[in-house]
Design a protein around this motif. Structure first.
Motif, short mmCIF file in Angstrom:
data_model
loop_
_atom_site.label_atom_id
_atom_site.label_comp_id
_atom_site.label_asym_id
_atom_site.label_seq_id
_atom_site.Cartn_x
_atom_site.Cartn_y
_atom_site.Cartn_z
N ASP A 129 -20.59 -33.63 0.78
CA ASP A 129 -20.74 -34.29 2.08
C ASP A 129 -21.32 -33.33 3.12
N LEU A 130 -20.83 -32.10 3.13
CA LEU A 130 -21.32 -31.13 4.11
C LEU A 130 -22.76 -30.74 3.83
N ILE A 131 -23.14 -30.70 2.55
CA ILE A 131 -24.55 -30.39 2.23
C ILE A 131 -25.45 -31.51 2.72
N ILE A 132 -25.07 -32.76 2.48
CA ILE A 132 -25.87 -33.90 2.94
C ILE A 132 -25.99 -33.90 4.45
N PHE A 133 -24.87 -33.69 5.14
CA PHE A 133 -24.90 -33.67 6.60
C PHE A 133 -25.72 -32.49 7.11
N GLY A 134 -25.58 -31.32 6.48
CA GLY A 134 -26.33 -30.14 6.89
C GLY A 134 -27.82 -30.31 6.73
N VAL A 135 -28.24 -30.90 5.61
CA VAL A 135 -29.67 -31.13 5.38
C VAL A 135 -30.21 -32.11 6.43
N GLY A 136 -29.46 -33.17 6.71
CA GLY A 136 -29.89 -34.11 7.75
C GLY A 136 -30.00 -33.46 9.11
N ALA A 137 -29.05 -32.59 9.44
CA ALA A 137 -29.08 -31.90 10.73
C ALA A 137 -30.24 -30.92 10.81
N ILE A 138 -30.49 -30.17 9.73
CA ILE A 138 -31.59 -29.19 9.73
C ILE A 138 -32.95 -29.87 9.82
N VAL A 139 -33.13 -30.96 9.05
CA VAL A 139 -34.40 -31.70 9.11
C VAL A 139 -34.63 -32.25 10.51
N THR A 140 -33.58 -32.77 11.13
CA THR A 140 -33.69 -33.31 12.49
C THR A 140 -34.05 -32.21 13.48
N MET A 141 -33.40 -31.06 13.36
CA MET A 141 -33.69 -29.95 14.28
C MET A 141 -35.14 -29.48 14.14
N PHE A 142 -35.62 -29.36 12.91
CA PHE A 142 -37.02 -28.95 12.70
C PHE A 142 -37.98 -29.99 13.27
#
Length: 108
Positions: free
Chosen positions: A24-37
């Motif tokens: 769950d944290l990996i999925i949320f982290g990837v979504g957050a990083i993609v959004t930030m970029f």
């Protein structure tokens, strides 16, 4: 009078922050990083463009959101898909104490 001590949710202690698994944290982290970029790279002037760039974060947040009787929305979607995509049809027969067993010895 007997008092029993039963933990309300014993699996919750195995989760990170009581809600999340590593997946769950990996999925949320990837979504957050993609959004930030996307927010840093693209110059946006309208609220529609900003909302579109925030979609990875919103989708990942939706997937890891807790749901009653399931771990989260992603687990619910996986269970629904596995139920409807299985090749063998499921047949559930009622074997209750208040109804005569149609297939058993009480068949009339």
């Amino acid at each position: 009078m007997q008092n029993f001590l039963i933990p309300a949710n014993s699996k919750k202690s195995k989760l990170i922050f009581g809600f999340f698994t590593v997946k769950d944290l990996i999925i949320f982290g990837v979504g957050a990083i993609v959004t930030m970029f996307m927010l840093l790279i693209f110059n946006s002037n309208s609220i529609t463009q900003v909302l579109l760039m925030c979609m990875p974060l919103m989708i990942s947040l939706f997937l890891v959101m807790p749901v009653p009787y399931y771990h989260n929305v992603m687990t619910l979607i996986e269970n629904v898909l596995s139920y409807y995509s299985s090749n063998n049809p499921r047949e559930y027969t009622w074997k209750g104490w208040c109804v005569k067993d149609v297939y058993g010895k009480n068949r009339e």
